[in-house]
Design a protein around this motif. Structure first.
Motif, PDB file in Angstrom:
ATOM      1  N   LYS A 189       4.345   5.735  -4.047  1.00 20.03           N
ATOM      2  CA  LYS A 189       3.908   5.004  -2.859  1.00 20.03           C
ATOM      3  C   LYS A 189       4.925   5.105  -1.716  1.00 20.03           C
ATOM      4  CE  LYS A 189       0.925   1.439  -4.904  1.00 20.03           C
ATOM      5  NZ  LYS A 189       0.630  -0.014  -4.911  1.00 20.03           N
ATOM      6  N   ASP A 202       0.841  -1.201   0.000  1.00 18.87           N
ATOM      7  CA  ASP A 202       0.000   0.000   0.000  1.00 18.87           C
ATOM      8  C   ASP A 202       0.875   1.250   0.000  1.00 18.87           C
ATOM      9  OD1 ASP A 202      -2.701  -1.129   0.135  1.00 18.87           O
ATOM     10  OD2 ASP A 202      -2.042  -1.942   2.052  1.00 18.87           O
ATOM     11  N   TYR A 203       1.909   1.247   0.813  1.00 17.76           N
ATOM     12  CA  TYR A 203       2.884   2.334   0.796  1.00 17.76           C
ATOM     13  C   TYR A 203       4.129   1.899   1.568  1.00 17.76           C
ATOM     14  CZ  TYR A 203       0.603   3.376   5.305  1.00 17.76           C
ATOM     15  OH  TYR A 203       0.056   3.292   6.558  1.00 17.76           O
ATOM     16  N   THR A 256      -5.503   5.175   2.109  1.00 13.99           N
ATOM     17  CA  THR A 256      -4.438   5.200   1.104  1.00 13.99           C
ATOM     18  C   THR A 256      -4.639   6.297   0.063  1.00 13.99           C
ATOM     19  OG1 THR A 256      -5.601   3.461  -0.134  1.00 13.99           O
ATOM     20  CG2 THR A 256      -3.856   2.769   1.376  1.00 13.99           C
TER      21      THR A 256
END
Length: 281
Positions: free
Chosen positions: A190, A168-169, A237
């Protein structure tokens, strides 16, 4: 959530990371950071963070220098304090799924990334020792019949192992003179970057006061970035990507950083630097 963490090497500047990791911990529980890649002193800090044991990392820097005089970071690399830190760290298991550390074998002129997350205690101590074994300062660490050194001399910001995962990051803490764009625009967007270039103290000489200041500054800078990026929570996100894009837009003088190119270039530099020195292979 699939959250990643990348910590670069930086010798005594690793004290910035300890402060920054304390700020990150206020937003993200270590058990929620599933994938980690870290080099050199960053590997010790990453292990301390993921095992919820940051005080052990601080012990190293605050115990080595009992006077007000400055000391060389090589004092740490050759000290009983480093051995004790590694011993203490290896007593606790990390909470991440994967933790990659880069190593180099000078004989084969190769770099590889090893997952140390599930290593048993004795083998783990060897891997952590190899992670900070600098060519020309330390002897290599023999693991599985290979003489291994600190891989940060070739890949100091090891984002590469995490590219295979759909994260997701990623939070990346590094020390460099450039505002990097990592690998590709998609991957780069990201990454929450915390870079201590410009305001970082020298990585070679330090004293106890320096360490304290670096930890405080590391916390403050990371806290400010965390407050901004995670204003809507660490699970939103869409908002996080928007904040990352805003931070990237504010950073000028961007440099594209492709791991393969960096590795080739750094190997050439390393070979030239060690050409006239007796290095155990």
């Amino acid at each position: 959530m699939n959250i990643g963490l990348v910590l670069s090497g930086g010798m005594s500047k690793g004290a910035y990371q300890l402060g920054a990791l304390r700020a990150i911990r206020e937003y993200i529980d270590p058990k929620d950071v599933r994938f980690i890649s870290a080099a050199s002193i960053g590997a010790l800090n990453a292990y301390a963070y993921s095992s919820d044991n940051l005080d052990v990392g601080s012990f190293m820097w605050h115990s080595i220098n009992l006077t007000h005089s400055r000391v060389l970071v090589t004092t740490i690399l050759r000290s009983e304090f480093l051995t004790e830190v590694i011993r203490r760290l290896s007593k606790k298991e990390v909470q991440c799924e994967k933790m990659y550390v880069p190593y180099i074998n000078l004989k084969t002129r190769s770099i590889f990334y090893t997952d140390i997350a599930e290593k048993e205690e004795e083998e783990l101590k060897e891997h952590l020792a190899a992670a900070v074994a600098m060519p020309g300062i330390n002897h290599p660490v023999l693991i599985n019949e290979l003489n291994l050194y600190d891989g940060a001399t070739v890949d100091n910001i090891p984002v590469y192992p995490l590219m295979q995962y759909n994260l997701d990051y990623i939070i990346c803490i590094h020390f460099d003179d450039y505002n990097y764009t990592f690998e590709s625009r998609y991957f780069d967007n990201k990454i929450v970057k915390i870079n201590f270039t410009g305001d970082s103290k020298h990585s070679i000489w330090f004293n106890r006061s320096d360490v304290k200041d670096m930890e405080i500054q590391g916390y403050k800078k990371a806290k400010a970035i965390m407050d901004f990026v995670f204003a809507d929570g660490p699970e939103n996100t869409e908002a996080i990507y928007s904040k990352i894009e805003a931070l990237n837009a504010m950073n000028s003088h961007k440099v594209r950083r492709t791991t393969a190119d960096i590795i080739n270039d750094n190997y050439d530099k390393l070979k030239k630097r060690l050409a006239k020195r007796q290095i155990v292979e």
